[in-house]
Scaffold this active site. Sequence first.
Site, PDB file in Angstrom:
ATOM      1  CG  HIS A 280      39.447 -50.310  -3.347  1.00  0.00           C
ATOM      2  ND1 HIS A 280      38.980 -51.348  -3.322  1.00  0.00           N
ATOM      3  CD2 HIS A 280      38.345 -49.240  -3.457  1.00  0.00           C
ATOM      4  CE1 HIS A 280      37.667 -51.311  -3.281  1.00  0.00           C
ATOM      5  NE2 HIS A 280      37.136 -50.037  -3.244  1.00  0.00           N
TER       6      HIS A 280
ATOM      7  CG  ASP B  91      36.402 -47.202  -5.617  1.00  0.00           C
ATOM      8  OD1 ASP B  91      35.975 -48.052  -5.159  1.00  0.00           O
ATOM      9  OD2 ASP B  91      36.963 -46.468  -4.462  1.00  0.00           O
TER      10      ASP B  91
ATOM     11  CG  HIS C  30      34.468 -51.415  -5.879  1.00  0.00           C
ATOM     12  ND1 HIS C  30      34.207 -50.649  -4.389  1.00  0.00           N
ATOM     13  CD2 HIS C  30      33.344 -52.181  -5.731  1.00  0.00           C
ATOM     14  CE1 HIS C  30      32.912 -50.698  -4.219  1.00  0.00           C
ATOM     15  NE2 HIS C  30      32.356 -51.787  -4.897  1.00  0.00           N
TER      16      HIS C  30
ATOM     17  CG  MET D  69      30.697 -49.495  -7.158  1.00  0.00           C
ATOM     18  SD  MET D  69      31.257 -48.227  -6.203  1.00  0.00           S
ATOM     19  CE  MET D  69      33.182 -48.055  -6.802  1.00  0.00           C
TER      20      MET D  69
ATOM     21  CG  MET E 110      29.486 -51.617  -0.672  1.00  0.00           C
ATOM     22  SD  MET E 110      31.166 -51.094  -1.273  1.00  0.00           S
ATOM     23  CE  MET E 110      31.076 -49.163  -1.077  1.00  0.00           C
TER      24      MET E 110
HETATM   25  C1  DX5 Z   1      32.479 -45.743  -2.302  1.00  0.00           C
HETATM   26  C2  DX5 Z   1      33.975 -46.385  -2.796  1.00  0.00           C
HETATM   27  C3  DX5 Z   1      34.688 -46.576  -1.702  1.00  0.00           C
HETATM   28  C4  DX5 Z   1      35.284 -44.884  -1.326  1.00  0.00           C
HETATM   29  C5  DX5 Z   1      35.818 -44.909  -0.191  1.00  0.00           C
HETATM   30  O1  DX5 Z   1      31.542 -45.833  -3.522  1.00  0.00           O
HETATM   31  O2  DX5 Z   1      33.446 -47.523  -3.396  1.00  0.00           O
HETATM   32  O3  DX5 Z   1      36.107 -47.151  -2.330  1.00  0.00           O
HETATM   33  O4  DX5 Z   1      36.296 -44.298  -2.286  1.00  0.00           O
HETATM   34  O5  DX5 Z   1      35.985 -43.690   0.327  1.00  0.00           O
HETATM   35  P1  DX5 Z   1      36.183 -43.150   1.958  1.00  0.00           P
HETATM   36  O6  DX5 Z   1      37.179 -43.965   2.644  1.00  0.00           O
HETATM   37  O7  DX5 Z   1      36.360 -41.778   1.778  1.00  0.00           O
HETATM   38  O8  DX5 Z   1      34.838 -43.525   2.465  1.00  0.00           O
HETATM   39 ZN    ZN Z   2      35.300 -49.116  -3.353  1.00  0.00          ZN
END
Ligand code: DX5
Ligand code: ZN
Length: 230
Positions: A37, A39, A70, A72, A141
Amino acid sequence: MTFSRAIKIAPSILSADFANFGAECQAIEAQGADWVHVDVMDGHFVPNITFGPTTCAAIRKHIKGVMDVHLMIAPVDPYIDAFAQSGADVITAHLEAGPHIHRSLQAIRAHGVKAGLALNPGTPIEAVAHLLDMVDLICVMTVNPGFGGQKFIHSQVDKVCSLRTMIGDRPIHIEIDGGVTVETAPLVAAAGADVLVAGSAVFKGGSVADPAPYGANIRAIRSVAEAAQV
Ligand code: DX5
Ligand code: ZN
């Protein structure tokens, strides 16, 4: 990517060593990760900045399996081509990122990439009802996006249950992102999720030099999630 509801653990490299992404991706795959994954944050849609498509393309060379990107970011559309070219298998855009999510999902699929739709904790699932034939994955989320290591928002478990009912037999993955641990993974697996993103809970205690804890963490989350899945 053949569709299956089997539990998939998707470590988020947001918790990896940013100076060593290649080795980190190899290490988590060797330790049992199903997806990687990735980010992408722009400092505008979310209050944090990570990296863009050039880094994704560089990471891709070190991932054998699924690269789950992902986004954002807002806007999304001007960058879909670059992220598709980077070798993403799944590109997930946020429903809240702009007024034309339908067009964004169409554009992602037009590149032959699986289309994901992410929902912030405050976004109701009714917004998804007319997009079900456009998506391969819905990401719920369970934290406000932007940072790793945040606390799981429990109100989202009911949302996953309702989403699972809405999806029915359609081949759509339900992904959970944020605060996934051995304590919270069973709750979302029982509610109908099949892809569990975990950053801090996978990377804790390990490193590229000592990756065995990654494997132990992945196995622990998978085991409780599989036991809870219905
Ligand atoms: C948050 C990200 C997640 C995050 C998850 O904005 O999209 O992918 O890295 O991290 P943990 O598992 O530490 O909550
Ligand atoms: Zn994410």
